[in-house]
Write an enzyme that holds these catalytic residues in place. Structure first.
Site, PDB file in Angstrom:
ATOM      1  N   HIS A  49       0.830  -1.224   0.000  1.00 41.52           N
ATOM      2  CA  HIS A  49       0.000   0.000   0.000  1.00 41.52           C
ATOM      3  C   HIS A  49       0.855   1.260   0.000  1.00 41.52           C
ATOM      4  CE1 HIS A  49      -4.192  -1.562   0.725  1.00 41.52           C
ATOM      5  NE2 HIS A  49      -3.455  -2.651   0.843  1.00 41.52           N
ATOM      6  N   GLY A 155      -6.896 -14.593  -7.153  1.00 38.04           N
ATOM      7  CA  GLY A 155      -7.304 -13.730  -6.032  1.00 38.04           C
ATOM      8  C   GLY A 155      -6.564 -14.081  -4.753  1.00 38.04           C
ATOM      9  N   LEU A 158      -1.174 -13.062  -4.724  1.00 36.65           N
ATOM     10  CA  LEU A 158       0.156 -13.278  -5.303  1.00 36.65           C
ATOM     11  C   LEU A 158       0.213 -12.714  -6.720  1.00 36.65           C
ATOM     12  CD1 LEU A 158       0.798 -16.918  -3.998  1.00 36.65           C
ATOM     13  CD2 LEU A 158       1.588 -14.757  -3.012  1.00 36.65           C
ATOM     14  N   SER A 159      -0.722 -11.796  -6.992  1.00 39.76           N
ATOM     15  CA  SER A 159      -0.671 -11.045  -8.241  1.00 39.76           C
ATOM     16  C   SER A 159      -1.110 -11.840  -9.460  1.00 39.76           C
ATOM     17  CB  SER A 159       0.767 -10.579  -8.455  1.00 39.76           C
ATOM     18  OG  SER A 159       0.792  -9.255  -8.665  1.00 39.76           O
ATOM     19  N   SER A 160      -2.178 -12.609  -9.296  1.00 37.92           N
ATOM     20  CA  SER A 160      -2.668 -13.368 -10.449  1.00 37.92           C
ATOM     21  C   SER A 160      -3.158 -12.422 -11.554  1.00 37.92           C
ATOM     22  CB  SER A 160      -3.787 -14.320 -10.018  1.00 37.92           C
ATOM     23  OG  SER A 160      -4.758 -13.632  -9.253  1.00 37.92           O
ATOM     24  N   SER A 161      -3.695 -11.283 -11.195  1.00 39.27           N
ATOM     25  CA  SER A 161      -4.183 -10.360 -12.230  1.00 39.27           C
ATOM     26  C   SER A 161      -3.035  -9.797 -13.057  1.00 39.27           C
ATOM     27  CB  SER A 161      -4.934  -9.173 -11.638  1.00 39.27           C
ATOM     28  OG  SER A 161      -5.698  -9.536 -10.554  1.00 39.27           O
ATOM     29  N   ASP A 220       3.058  -4.841  -8.950  1.00 39.38           N
ATOM     30  CA  ASP A 220       2.889  -6.213  -9.438  1.00 39.38           C
ATOM     31  C   ASP A 220       3.381  -6.370 -10.877  1.00 39.38           C
ATOM     32  OD1 ASP A 220       1.507  -6.206  -7.054  1.00 39.38           O
ATOM     33  OD2 ASP A 220      -0.459  -6.172  -7.996  1.00 39.38           O
TER      34      ASP A 220
HETATM   35  C1  GLA Z   1      -2.164  -4.731  -5.070  1.00 43.99           C
HETATM   36  C2  GLA Z   1      -1.876  -3.626  -6.070  1.00 43.99           C
HETATM   37  C3  GLA Z   1      -0.443  -3.143  -5.929  1.00 43.99           C
HETATM   38  C4  GLA Z   1      -0.145  -2.749  -4.500  1.00 43.99           C
HETATM   39  C5  GLA Z   1      -0.547  -3.869  -3.554  1.00 43.99           C
HETATM   40  C6  GLA Z   1      -0.418  -3.474  -2.110  1.00 43.99           C
HETATM   41  O1  GLA Z   1      -1.416  -5.863  -5.351  1.00 43.99           O
HETATM   42  O2  GLA Z   1      -2.078  -4.080  -7.376  1.00 43.99           O
HETATM   43  O3  GLA Z   1      -0.209  -2.070  -6.805  1.00 43.99           O
HETATM   44  O4  GLA Z   1      -0.770  -1.539  -4.180  1.00 43.99           O
HETATM   45  O5  GLA Z   1      -1.883  -4.286  -3.759  1.00 43.99           O
HETATM   46  O6  GLA Z   1       0.888  -3.178  -1.841  1.00 43.99           O
END
Ligand code: GLA
Length: 453
Positions: A49, A155, A158-161, A220
């Protein structure tokens, strides 16, 4: 990709995944794909964040990620299918976002599944680069068939999007731009230098913000496209410069374990945006653009206290911006500000600990663990994005003598990252499963960034 119920999610062999996905593509679309592209998920050791406040993040690319098989079409249509069990609803047929009358606005199908926007958004954002980067101009009438599978929990924090966006952008470049035509097959991976990868990360971020409507800050997409094997990135989100830090010395005797709580989250649901808006209200009151400018390069805890005192004084003085803070809630905005400031401080402390790694791995590991746990407390108390299952995972891991553990990603669901001594992994994972039998584990192995397979 279908996962069996084994608690450890196996990233598998990328070449094997590519072969299986290509065969499945032929079955689904009745023709062969032009190729398969992969982009990894990420684990972030610190800096949650704060990417959108110009902070420093310390993420690494995972061995787990998303695979896209694709073949071009010439009728400006996208046919998209994901093999993810929760999302698969057959082939979605959507118009190319570039086929509308207004070139500056993507054409989107209102009735298409939400996840397809990540893909069509990326095609639109890629083409938006063209005025300055004609090598990325998407061919006239371009469309494509895509088949998608992932070894990331969807979801799962771990940044699946971002992995989907980044794998899709490579597929589109390869099959629909002059750059792809000039650098076929595996040559694409090397031809995309760090500068171009930074550009593509910005495009993927734009797709997510402007087309999907989720307030991502670029962390991400950056690590998925620019990470490196054995390394963490020190990512300065003021200008998105990166420095790679070798963490192999840490992983000789320790394991970074990501624990998927099974509580899925979605950044577009409003809660994530609310937290960000609280912090931005505090930034407006302090006329700080971005928040990182409130701290010196080498901040101390006193610097953090001084920022909070300035916040209190500005409120008393009823300075411009205090109305916004009051309308959002003074105490909440102050907590978000405190999270951002302490998280920025922890990022600098973590960077220093990582720099001490080669000389003294044991001491550095213990500092890194401590910073992780402090980060979790801040996510729980100040950012207020944690939830019972994540708090419980952190507690059980620490009772089992983990060096540290924290919630990572946007929160409100997702994964906890724990630093364990290698010899403790079996006991700690067994204790975790006793408390929460549905947990899944990902071994965080710092891996290569997005590439052609
Ligand atoms: C998500 C957002 C990122 C980042 C994180 C929290 O993954 O896509 O840009 O803000 O939350 O650090």
């Amino acid at each position: 990709m279908h996962q069996d119920q084994h608690p450890w999610i196996d990233p598998g062999d990328p070449a094997q995944h590519a072969t299986t996905l290509a065969a499945e593509f032929t079955r689904v679309y009745g023709r062969e794909p032009a190729g398969v592209w992969f982009a990894p998920g990420r684990a972030n050791l610190n800096g949650e964040h704060i990417d959108f406040h110009g902070g420093r993040c310390l993420p690494t690319a995972l061995a787990h990620g998303t695979y896209v098989a694709a073949a071009p079409r010439d009728d400006a249509v996208l046919r998209l299918r994901t093999l993810d069990e929760q999302l698969d609803d057959g082939v979605a047929v959507v118009p190319s976002p570039l086929s509308g009358a207004d070139a500056d606005h993507p054409r989107l199908a209102q009735d298409a599944p939400a996840w397809t926007r990540y893909v069509s958004g990326v095609l639109w954002a890629l083409d938006q680069l063209a005025p300055e980067h004609p090598e990325f101009e998407v061919d006239a009438g371009y469309g494509a068939d895509l088949l998608i599978s992932s070894t990331l929990p969807i979801g799962g924090g771990l940044s699946s999007s971002a992995a989907l966006e980044c794998a899709a952008v490579l597929a589109f470049i390869a099959t629909g731009t002059p750059f792809g035509a000039e650098h076929p097959e595996h040559r694409l991976t090397g031809a995309l230098d760090d500068c171009r990868r930074a550009l593509l990360a910005a495009a993927c971020m734009r797709a997510e913000v402007e087309v999907v409507g989720a307030g991502t800050g670029g962390l991400d997409q950056t690590v998925s496209l620019r990470g490196s094997r054995d390394h963490l990135l020190s990512l300065d989100c003021r200008d998105f410069t990166v420095r790679a830090l070798n963490i192999a010395p840490l992983l000789r005797d320790h394991v970074l374990l990501a624990v998927d709580t099974g509580q899925a989250h979605w950044l577009g649901d409003g809660q994530f945006g609310d937290r960000r808006a609280d912090a931005e209200a505090a930034a407006a009151l302090l006329t700080a653009q971005p928040l990182r400018t409130l701290l010196p390069a080498d901040p101390t805890a006193d610097d953090v206290d001084a920022v909070l005192t300035a916040f209190d004084q500005q409120l008393k003085a009823d300075a411009a911006g205090s109305e916004l803070v009051r309308s959002r809630g003074v105490a909440a905005c102050r907590r978000r500000l405190r999270h951002a400031m302490t998280e920025m401080l922890r990022s600098e402390q973590l960077l220093a600990a990582l720099e001490r790694l080669p000389a003294d791995p044991i001491e550095a590991a213990s500092s890194i663990g401590e910073i992780l746990t402090q980060g979790h407390l801040s996510m729980r108390e100040d950012a207020e994005v944690s939830f019972d299952e994540a708090d419980d995972v952190v507690d059980v891991a620490l009772q089992g003598d983990a060096l540290g553990a924290r919630l990572i990603g946007g929160g409100f669901g997702g994964s906890v990252l724990a630093l364990l001594r290698a010899g403790d992994v079996d006991d700690i994972t067994a204790a975790l499963l006793r408390k929460q039998p549905k947990l899944r584990f990902v071994n965080v192995v710092p891996s290569e960034p997005a590439r052609a397979l």
